[in-house]
Scaffold this motif. Structure first.
Motif, PDB file in Angstrom:
ATOM      1  N   ASN A  82       0.823  -1.211   0.000  1.00 46.74           N
ATOM      2  CA  ASN A  82       0.000   0.000   0.000  1.00 46.74           C
ATOM      3  C   ASN A  82       0.857   1.262   0.000  1.00 46.74           C
ATOM      4  N   GLU A  83       2.034   1.181   0.616  1.00 46.89           N
ATOM      5  CA  GLU A  83       2.911   2.356   0.684  1.00 46.89           C
ATOM      6  C   GLU A  83       3.750   2.544  -0.568  1.00 46.89           C
ATOM      7  N   PHE A  84       4.225   1.454  -1.144  1.00 42.99           N
ATOM      8  CA  PHE A  84       5.197   1.571  -2.228  1.00 42.99           C
ATOM      9  C   PHE A  84       4.663   1.207  -3.614  1.00 42.99           C
ATOM     10  N   ALA A  85       3.610   0.388  -3.701  1.00 45.26           N
ATOM     11  CA  ALA A  85       3.053   0.047  -5.016  1.00 45.26           C
ATOM     12  C   ALA A  85       1.935   1.026  -5.335  1.00 45.26           C
ATOM     13  N   ILE A  86       2.321   2.272  -5.592  1.00 45.23           N
ATOM     14  CA  ILE A  86       1.343   3.344  -5.711  1.00 45.23           C
ATOM     15  C   ILE A  86       1.073   3.746  -7.156  1.00 45.23           C
ATOM     16  N   GLY A  87       1.867   3.239  -8.089  1.00 46.84           N
ATOM     17  CA  GLY A  87       1.589   3.470  -9.502  1.00 46.84           C
ATOM     18  C   GLY A  87       2.024   4.826 -10.030  1.00 46.84           C
ATOM     19  N   ASN A  88       2.529   5.702  -9.175  1.00 48.17           N
ATOM     20  CA  ASN A  88       2.969   7.016  -9.663  1.00 48.17           C
ATOM     21  C   ASN A  88       4.299   7.437  -9.037  1.00 48.17           C
ATOM     22  N   GLY A  89       5.106   6.450  -8.730  1.00 48.85           N
ATOM     23  CA  GLY A  89       6.411   6.760  -8.152  1.00 48.85           C
ATOM     24  C   GLY A  89       7.063   5.512  -7.618  1.00 48.85           C
ATOM     25  N   GLY A  90       8.147   5.668  -6.896  1.00 50.52           N
ATOM     26  CA  GLY A  90       8.852   4.528  -6.336  1.00 50.52           C
ATOM     27  C   GLY A  90       9.785   3.918  -7.365  1.00 50.52           C
ATOM     28  N   PRO A  91      10.669   3.049  -6.923  1.00 46.92           N
ATOM     29  CA  PRO A  91      11.631   2.407  -7.837  1.00 46.92           C
ATOM     30  C   PRO A  91      10.913   1.539  -8.857  1.00 46.92           C
ATOM     31  N   THR A  92      11.414   1.523 -10.058  1.00 48.92           N
ATOM     32  CA  THR A  92      10.775   0.726 -11.104  1.00 48.92           C
ATOM     33  C   THR A  92      11.841   0.186 -12.053  1.00 48.92           C
ATOM     34  N   PHE A  93      11.427  -0.173 -13.274  1.00 45.75           N
ATOM     35  CA  PHE A  93      12.335  -0.786 -14.243  1.00 45.75           C
ATOM     36  C   PHE A  93      12.362   0.017 -15.537  1.00 45.75           C
ATOM     37  N   ASN A  94      13.411  -0.188 -16.299  1.00 48.72           N
ATOM     38  CA  ASN A  94      13.395   0.226 -17.691  1.00 48.72           C
ATOM     39  C   ASN A  94      12.681  -0.852 -18.495  1.00 48.72           C
ATOM     40  N   THR A  95      12.302  -0.535 -19.712  1.00 52.19           N
ATOM     41  CA  THR A  95      11.509  -1.463 -20.517  1.00 52.19           C
ATOM     42  C   THR A  95      12.264  -1.887 -21.768  1.00 52.19           C
ATOM     43  N   GLY A  96      12.403  -3.202 -21.938  1.00 58.63           N
ATOM     44  CA  GLY A  96      12.958  -3.766 -23.158  1.00 58.63           C
ATOM     45  C   GLY A  96      11.841  -4.251 -24.062  1.00 58.63           C
ATOM     46  N   GLU A  97      12.131  -4.350 -25.337  1.00 59.16           N
ATOM     47  CA  GLU A  97      11.099  -4.753 -26.295  1.00 59.16           C
ATOM     48  C   GLU A  97      11.708  -5.553 -27.445  1.00 59.16           C
ATOM     49  N   ILE A  98      11.027  -6.608 -27.834  1.00 55.94           N
ATOM     50  CA  ILE A  98      11.384  -7.365 -29.038  1.00 55.94           C
ATOM     51  C   ILE A  98      10.120  -7.551 -29.869  1.00 55.94           C
ATOM     52  N   LYS A  99      10.185  -7.122 -31.093  1.00 54.52           N
ATOM     53  CA  LYS A  99       9.053  -7.263 -32.005  1.00 54.52           C
ATOM     54  C   LYS A  99       9.367  -8.350 -33.015  1.00 54.52           C
ATOM     55  N   GLY A 100       8.455  -9.299 -33.147  1.00 55.35           N
ATOM     56  CA  GLY A 100       8.680 -10.426 -34.042  1.00 55.35           C
ATOM     57  C   GLY A 100       8.690 -10.026 -35.501  1.00 55.35           C
ATOM     58  N   THR A 101       9.383 -10.812 -36.295  1.00 58.33           N
ATOM     59  CA  THR A 101       9.479 -10.546 -37.742  1.00 58.33           C
ATOM     60  C   THR A 101       8.684 -11.552 -38.563  1.00 58.33           C
ATOM     61  N   GLY A 102       7.905 -12.405 -37.885  1.00 57.41           N
ATOM     62  CA  GLY A 102       7.099 -13.387 -38.597  1.00 57.41           C
ATOM     63  C   GLY A 102       5.963 -12.724 -39.361  1.00 57.41           C
ATOM     64  N   ALA A 103       5.524 -13.385 -40.396  1.00 55.43           N
ATOM     65  CA  ALA A 103       4.451 -12.844 -41.230  1.00 55.43           C
ATOM     66  C   ALA A 103       3.136 -12.814 -40.455  1.00 55.43           C
ATOM     67  N   ASN A 104       2.493 -11.668 -40.472  1.00 53.81           N
ATOM     68  CA  ASN A 104       1.212 -11.515 -39.776  1.00 53.81           C
ATOM     69  C   ASN A 104       0.076 -11.897 -40.719  1.00 53.81           C
ATOM     70  N   THR A 105       0.041 -13.175 -41.067  1.00 50.89           N
ATOM     71  CA  THR A 105      -0.980 -13.679 -41.983  1.00 50.89           C
ATOM     72  C   THR A 105      -2.100 -14.340 -41.197  1.00 50.89           C
ATOM     73  N   SER A 106      -3.157 -14.710 -41.900  1.00 51.70           N
ATOM     74  CA  SER A 106      -4.285 -15.363 -41.246  1.00 51.70           C
ATOM     75  C   SER A 106      -3.834 -16.674 -40.613  1.00 51.70           C
ATOM     76  N   LYS A 107      -4.201 -16.854 -39.349  1.00 52.45           N
ATOM     77  CA  LYS A 107      -3.767 -18.050 -38.630  1.00 52.45           C
ATOM     78  C   LYS A 107      -4.953 -18.686 -37.915  1.00 52.45           C
ATOM     79  N   PRO A 108      -5.372 -19.849 -38.375  1.00 49.78           N
ATOM     80  CA  PRO A 108      -6.395 -20.579 -37.623  1.00 49.78           C
ATOM     81  C   PRO A 108      -5.775 -21.180 -36.369  1.00 49.78           C
ATOM     82  N   LEU A 109      -6.607 -21.585 -35.446  1.00 44.80           N
ATOM     83  CA  LEU A 109      -6.133 -22.208 -34.213  1.00 44.80           C
ATOM     84  C   LEU A 109      -5.551 -23.586 -34.515  1.00 44.80           C
ATOM     85  N   ILE A 110      -4.366 -23.870 -33.967  1.00 46.83           N
ATOM     86  CA  ILE A 110      -3.703 -25.169 -34.156  1.00 46.83           C
ATOM     87  C   ILE A 110      -3.365 -25.754 -32.789  1.00 46.83           C
TER      88      ILE A 110
END
Length: 555
Positions: free
Chosen positions: A111-139
């Motif tokens: 309640n004191e530290f997980a306040i959503g507008n401050g406190g220690p946090t992380f930097n954000t990494g990101e990886i975006k896939g290069t696969g084809a965004n084609t129609s995919k039925p459920l398998i």
């Protein structure tokens, strides 16, 4: 030589007057507190007996059953039990700040530290896939084949007809199978335990989802590094995207030239950094809905800590962003409310069938310890107007810490489902017994799994099949506004008690409909495995019996 004392830091079990942190004592007190929350005529008496139990490790299952029966008295009792159990844990567990060594009660710390507008946090990494965004039925991969469309629907029907999964689960996945393109490009999933062998990571990426990955730091060693490399590789080959936490003091992602360098600053510690994780998640995707799933597992008390830490994060984010959905995988080895049909079939399967004579002999020779009847008497509500059918799938060997960790997840689902402010889905369904490497590496479990399919309608699934099926149910829940996962639809699905949300779309693997309780077939399953397996067991067993009788008669 005495065992080395583990340094206590982060989330900890509460200490007693002597400074000892007994998981058994705390476990008893949690269940006793939950029982009191039912506020029924006998709840206080049962709670006192629970708190005084001296053989908790081997009798805990009896109190879990009593707690479920108290919960079944009426919807208010069910919700009272869930709230009381969770509140006790948040108010009494300790949190020792790894940096300052200052001790807090866990709920107060968050309640004191997980306040959503401050406190220690992380930097954000990101990886975006290069696969084809084609129609995919459920398998769904199954026994070396990739099932989709009509082949998948046919197999789902076979499982449902046999009783391995429930009919509504087959229908839900079949609806997805009808689609030519299961598109998740607009969906965001937070996976706590992203690298879990039982998680939906790969399947969600296949359909273009954005995943926020919470898992242990790469600095934890070779296994952690291998896990993150696998996650990175899968993401790059997909048409989806992943985000992941980087240490607060890390450089920008593009300054790390290789994955080996990057992995030294990737990941987080759920039990030591829950507030930082919560703050970081609250900073992501403002104005967009997310689904948070917990797929973590560790042995013993660590499992409880992981579940409680994840619970706090889900609770806080759900309060601040009410459209947040939550997700879990329920174990089949627990006490669940079941469908009317599965209860009837379990009773039927206990009746005469090939092998019943031999099974009856086993029951007699074991003095009733083995092959216990699965179908239990219904639990009537206090007003006498309704009754709930339950199955006791608890496996005593898994221990009270495992049962508690899973019960935390049950309680959070029940509380969230009944929260009038909640607008998200509550996706928590029973997964089948699965032959993961960690399970079958234990020879006894591997042997038991080899014999269990003798008992109709059991089937032991491979991890890739379970992953795909459970991910499919999750997708159905989140993307279908008419699913039972949304509490606004409770009347449509005849849900009168929050206990009943776990009877929806169950892929229990046969546990609900089998003749015998799952915890009473293990030893017999091992014998079956060594006597020809499910296919030849009866023939060989009866041949042995006839041979013994013949020898006795001769002499």
């Amino acid at each position: 030589m005495p065992k080395p004392v583990r340094e206590e830091k982060g989330l900890c079990f509460p200490a007693d007057d002597k400074g000892e942190r007994s998981t058994s004592t705390v476990g008893k007190n949690i269940i006793a507190a939950a029982m009191r929350g039912a506020n029924t005529d006998d709840s206080e008496e049962l709670a006192n007996k629970c708190a005084k139990e001296k053989s908790w490790r081997f009798k805990y299952q009896n109190y879990y059953m009593k707690m479920v029966k108290l919960s079944a008295a009426n919807p208010s009792a069910a919700l009272g039990v869930a709230n009381a159990g969770l509140n006790y844990m948040h108010e009494n567990f300790d949190f020792i700040d790894p940096n300052t060594k200052k001790s807090y009660k866990f709920g107060a710390y968050m309640n004191e530290f997980a306040i959503g507008n401050g406190g220690p946090t992380f930097n954000t990494g990101e990886i975006k896939g290069t696969g084809a965004n084609t129609s995919k039925p459920l398998i769904v991969p199954y026994k070396g084949k990739e099932l989709s469309k009509s082949s998948l629907k046919s197999q789902l029907k076979k499982w449902a007809d046999y009783g391995t999964i429930e009919r509504d689960a087959a229908d839900a996945i079949s609806n997805l199978a009808d689609s030519d393109n299961v598109d998740l490009t607009d969906e965001i999933f937070v996976l706590i335990g992203a690298g879990s062998a039982m998680g939906p990571y790969s399947k969600l990426l296949q359909h273009g989802a954005t995943l926020v990955c919470i898992d242990i730091p790469g600095t934890f060693g070779p296994r952690a590094i291998d896990m993150w490399k696998r996650l990175f590789k899968t993401a790059r080959e997909s048409c989806g995207k992943i985000l992941f936490p980087m240490f607060a003091n890390s450089k920008s992602q593009n300054e790390y030239k290789t994955d080996d360098e990057l992995l030294n600053v990737v990941g987080c510690n759920l039990t030591e950094q829950p507030a930082e994780i919560c703050n970081w998640l609250l900073s992501l995707f403002p104005g967009k809905r997310m689904t948070i799933g917990n797929y973590t597992y560790l042995d013993s008390d660590l499992h409880v800590k992981l579940s409680l830490a994840a619970d706090s994060i889900m609770k806080i984010i759900g309060e601040k962003r009410p459209d947040t959905s939550i997700a879990f995988l329920c174990t089949p080895t627990d006490i669940h409310v079941v469908t009317e049909e599965s209860h009837k079939v379990a009773k039927k399967n206990y009746g005469y069938h090939p092998g019943r004579l031999l099974e009856g002999m086993i029951q007699i020779l074991s003095f009733g310890k083995l092959l216990k009847k699965n179908a239990l008497p219904p639990i009537k509500s206090t007003d006498g107007n309704t009754s709930l059918k339950i199955v006791d799938g608890l496996s005593v060997a898994q221990g009270p810490n495992y049962a508690l960790a899973k019960r935390i997840q049950h309680w959070r689902c029940m509380v969230a489902y009944e929260n009038k402010n909640n607008k998200g889905a509550i996706s928590s369904h029973i997964a089948p017994s699965t032959a993961t490497l960690s399970v079958v590496s234990n020879r006894t479990f591997g042997w038991a799994y080899g014999g269990m399919p003798y008992f109709k309608p059991y089937e032991i699934f491979q991890a890739e099949t379970t992953n795909a099926l459970m991910a499919s149910i999750l997708i159905h829940d989140v993307t279908n506004p008419n699913s039972g996962a949304y509490s606004k639809n409770k009347a449509k699905y005849s849900i009168t008690s929050p206990l009943e949300i776990f009877r929806l779309c169950s892929l229990h693997g046969g546990v609900w409909r089998a003749a015998y309780k799952v915890d009473s077939i293990g030893e017999v399953s091992v014998i079956i495995h060594f006597l020809g397996g499910p296919k030849y067991f009866l023939f060989i067993a009866y041949a042995i019996i006839i041979g013994i009788i013949a020898i006795i008669y001769k002499f």
